[in-house]
Design a protein around this motif. Structure first.
Motif, PDB file in Angstrom:
ATOM      1  N   VAL A  26       0.859  -1.177   0.000  1.00 35.48           N
ATOM      2  CA  VAL A  26       0.000   0.000   0.000  1.00 35.48           C
ATOM      3  C   VAL A  26       0.895   1.225   0.000  1.00 35.48           C
ATOM      4  O   VAL A  26       1.708   1.409   0.906  1.00 35.48           O
ATOM      5  CB  VAL A  26      -0.924   0.015   1.239  1.00 35.48           C
ATOM      6  CG1 VAL A  26      -1.763   1.287   1.262  1.00 35.48           C
ATOM      7  CG2 VAL A  26      -1.819  -1.215   1.236  1.00 35.48           C
ATOM      8  N   ALA A  27       0.776   2.066  -1.031  1.00 37.60           N
ATOM      9  CA  ALA A  27       1.590   3.275  -1.114  1.00 37.60           C
ATOM     10  C   ALA A  27       1.055   4.316  -0.142  1.00 37.60           C
ATOM     11  O   ALA A  27      -0.151   4.440   0.046  1.00 37.60           O
ATOM     12  CB  ALA A  27       1.575   3.820  -2.537  1.00 37.60           C
ATOM     13  N   MET A  28       1.960   5.059   0.492  1.00 36.18           N
ATOM     14  CA  MET A  28       1.566   6.076   1.459  1.00 36.18           C
ATOM     15  C   MET A  28       1.621   7.456   0.823  1.00 36.18           C
ATOM     16  O   MET A  28       2.607   7.822   0.184  1.00 36.18           O
ATOM     17  CB  MET A  28       2.501   6.052   2.675  1.00 36.18           C
ATOM     18  CG  MET A  28       2.410   4.782   3.507  1.00 36.18           C
ATOM     19  SD  MET A  28       0.793   4.556   4.265  1.00 36.18           S
ATOM     20  CE  MET A  28       0.798   5.899   5.436  1.00 36.18           C
ATOM     21  N   THR A  57      11.044  -2.475   0.675  1.00 32.91           N
ATOM     22  CA  THR A  57      10.834  -2.298   2.114  1.00 32.91           C
ATOM     23  C   THR A  57      10.011  -1.033   2.349  1.00 32.91           C
ATOM     24  O   THR A  57       9.718  -0.277   1.420  1.00 32.91           O
ATOM     25  CB  THR A  57      12.170  -2.163   2.876  1.00 32.91           C
ATOM     26  OG1 THR A  57      12.739  -0.863   2.630  1.00 32.91           O
ATOM     27  CG2 THR A  57      13.156  -3.240   2.460  1.00 32.91           C
ATOM     28  N   GLU A  58       9.665  -0.788   3.597  1.00 42.29           N
ATOM     29  CA  GLU A  58       8.942   0.426   3.961  1.00 42.29           C
ATOM     30  C   GLU A  58       9.881   1.586   4.277  1.00 42.29           C
ATOM     31  O   GLU A  58       9.439   2.715   4.462  1.00 42.29           O
ATOM     32  CB  GLU A  58       8.072   0.166   5.198  1.00 42.29           C
ATOM     33  CG  GLU A  58       6.953  -0.827   4.970  1.00 42.29           C
ATOM     34  CD  GLU A  58       6.079  -0.994   6.199  1.00 42.29           C
ATOM     35  OE1 GLU A  58       4.886  -1.297   6.024  1.00 42.29           O
ATOM     36  OE2 GLU A  58       6.583  -0.815   7.327  1.00 42.29           O
ATOM     37  N   ASP A 108      14.800   0.583  11.241  1.00 44.76           N
ATOM     38  CA  ASP A 108      15.064  -0.043   9.948  1.00 44.76           C
ATOM     39  C   ASP A 108      16.039   0.779   9.119  1.00 44.76           C
ATOM     40  O   ASP A 108      16.767   0.240   8.284  1.00 44.76           O
ATOM     41  CB  ASP A 108      13.761  -0.218   9.159  1.00 44.76           C
ATOM     42  CG  ASP A 108      12.817  -1.209   9.826  1.00 44.76           C
ATOM     43  OD1 ASP A 108      13.296  -2.001  10.653  1.00 44.76           O
ATOM     44  OD2 ASP A 108      11.608  -1.180   9.523  1.00 44.76           O
ATOM     45  N   ALA A 109      16.057   2.092   9.323  1.00 46.94           N
ATOM     46  CA  ALA A 109      16.934   2.963   8.533  1.00 46.94           C
ATOM     47  C   ALA A 109      18.407   2.748   8.848  1.00 46.94           C
ATOM     48  O   ALA A 109      19.277   3.168   8.084  1.00 46.94           O
ATOM     49  CB  ALA A 109      16.554   4.432   8.770  1.00 46.94           C
ATOM     50  N   ILE A 253       3.121   0.947   2.872  1.00 51.41           N
ATOM     51  CA  ILE A 253       2.820  -0.105   3.837  1.00 51.41           C
ATOM     52  C   ILE A 253       3.043  -1.436   3.147  1.00 51.41           C
ATOM     53  O   ILE A 253       2.424  -1.719   2.127  1.00 51.41           O
ATOM     54  CB  ILE A 253       1.368   0.008   4.346  1.00 51.41           C
ATOM     55  CG1 ILE A 253       1.183   1.326   5.113  1.00 51.41           C
ATOM     56  CG2 ILE A 253       1.016  -1.171   5.246  1.00 51.41           C
ATOM     57  CD1 ILE A 253      -0.238   1.564   5.562  1.00 51.41           C
ATOM     58  N   LEU A 254       3.931  -2.227   3.687  1.00 53.37           N
ATOM     59  CA  LEU A 254       4.322  -3.472   3.043  1.00 53.37           C
ATOM     60  C   LEU A 254       4.373  -4.583   4.089  1.00 53.37           C
ATOM     61  O   LEU A 254       5.281  -4.618   4.917  1.00 53.37           O
ATOM     62  CB  LEU A 254       5.690  -3.296   2.392  1.00 53.37           C
ATOM     63  CG  LEU A 254       6.149  -4.329   1.373  1.00 53.37           C
ATOM     64  CD1 LEU A 254       5.169  -4.418   0.215  1.00 53.37           C
ATOM     65  CD2 LEU A 254       7.537  -3.968   0.862  1.00 53.37           C
TER      66      LEU A 254
END
Length: 391
Positions: A26-28, A57-58, A108-109, A253-254
């Motif tokens: 889902v693209a944000m 990834t997100e 995550d970054a 959103i993944l």
């Protein structure tokens, strides 16, 4: 016409279904008024690392790039320098990733950067810097990580020769909390680290010291923590404006993000090692043997920016205080861009890439400390208005 890095106005964030058939991506849509970085930020090796980490990834590529810049600026050490007047600047960065809890993907970054570091260590331990992820609490604790040796009883504790230290503060609010404690001098020590000056004992009873430290920092914090904990002291003593503050949140959103293939991690690690070999980062005792200079076009470009945008009057408020060091920050970023290209000449494209980061940081600071504050005030007004209507 919108300038690069300026905040852009968009509708309130809502998920939009993506056409991809990757298992429910889902693209944000960006949060209203949230700043977006210019693609020019993702230059060379730094951009390749960012894109590799964000693909599938997100995680926001800009956040990965900022953390990798902090890591790389640490790994190159004090080997390269740029003289500006009587000051010798090294490519040493403090980066602060700002994003809402659960949406910034702040942990995550850092993940891909850590994997690159691990691969780099397997190729040659001497090229990789020290990493501290346990949280900083005091000046003495920071000095102990890179001390020049001391005597404990009858035993001599040898000095730590490698003064390169990458500090990862996933909860940067901890550093701001420590700064509020009476007698705590951690923020002053970090200011000295950014400047590259020796860390001398704070008290006569503690003789720990560290000469020529090379400390770089990757921090992460939510906007509410940053605005709530940032005190007048941090603004007036020059601590806060030593950080490159950038806003970055997840772009999609993944449910099932993909792992960056190990082969790609190894390739990026090898390219990083080539950069570190170029600057002789494994020779920990060598300092300032690579003198950097700006090409004639880069000098002209920087002079333009210095006489204009870099010294725009941003007022006496929070935004002005946080962005006072845009000029030296730009030079450090441009140095790093050039070193990542394995050259000691800073070209105009390096200055432009660095300026894209400065513009994004400027837009991010304005967004967090002005736009967000205005939104909170409007929300409070709406609540009060609703209460008034209920009577």
């Amino acid at each position: 016409m919108r300038r690069i890095g300026d905040a852009v106005h968009r509708p309130q964030a809502t998920p939009a279904l993506d056409d991809a058939d990757d298992g429910g991506e889902v693209a944000m849509v960006a949060h209203r008024n949230a700043p977006e970085a210019d693609p020019a930020c993702l230059h060379g090796l730094i951009g390749d690392v960012a894109r590799a980490g964000s693909e599938g990834t997100e995680t926001n590529a800009v956040a990965i790039a900022a953390n990798f810049m902090a890591y790389l600026s640490c790994a190159v050490g004090r080997s390269a320098y740029l003289p500006v007047g009587n000051t010798r600047h090294h490519a040493r960065l403090f980066c602060l990733h700002v994003g809402r809890s659960g949406r910034g993907r702040k942990g995550d970054a850092v993940s891909l950067v850590v994997r690159i570091d691990q691969a780099l260590r397997e190729m040659g331990q001497a090229f990789a810097p020290q990493i501290h992820r346990g949280g900083l609490s005091s000046r003495e604790g920071l000095v102990a990580l890179m001390h020049d040796g001391y005597r404990q009883g009858r035993q001599d504790v040898p000095a730590i020769e490698d003064k390169r230290l990458w500090v990862v503060e996933s909860e940067f609010a901890n550093v701001l909390h420590q700064g509020r404690r009476d007698g705590n001098t951690l923020s002053a020590a970090l200011r000295d680290c950014w400047d590259g000056v020796d860390l001398k004992p704070a008290t006569k009873s503690n003789r720990l010291y560290a000469s020529q430290p090379h400390v770089c920092l990757s921090g992460a914090i939510s906007p509410s923590e940053l605005t709530g904990l940032m005190s007048t002291r941090e603004l007036t003593n020059g601590f806060a404006n030593r950080f490159l503050m950038i806003w970055a949140e997840r772009t999609r959103i993944l449910p099932f993000p993909k792992e960056t293939p190990q082969a790609m991690v190894d390739r990026l690690a090898r390219r990083t090692r080539e950069v570190l070999a170029f600057v002789r980062a494994d020779q920990h005792g060598e300092h300032e043997h690579l003198r950097m200079e700006l090409s004639s076009q880069a000098q002209w470009r920087y002079a333009q920016l210095y006489r204009g945008e870099l010294n725009d009057d941003l007022g006496d408020g929070v935004v002005g205080a946080l962005l006072e060091r845009r000029a030296p920050m730009l030079l450090r970023l441009a140095m790093l861009m050039a070193l990542a290209d394995m050259q000691t000449r800073i070209d105009a494209l390096h200055v432009d890439a660095a300026m894209a980061w400065i513009r994004h940081a400027t837009a991010s600071v304005r967004y967090v400390f002005v736009s967000a504050a205005e939104e909170a005030m409007l929300a409070q007004v709406r609540i009060l208005a609703h209460r008034g209507q209920s009577f």
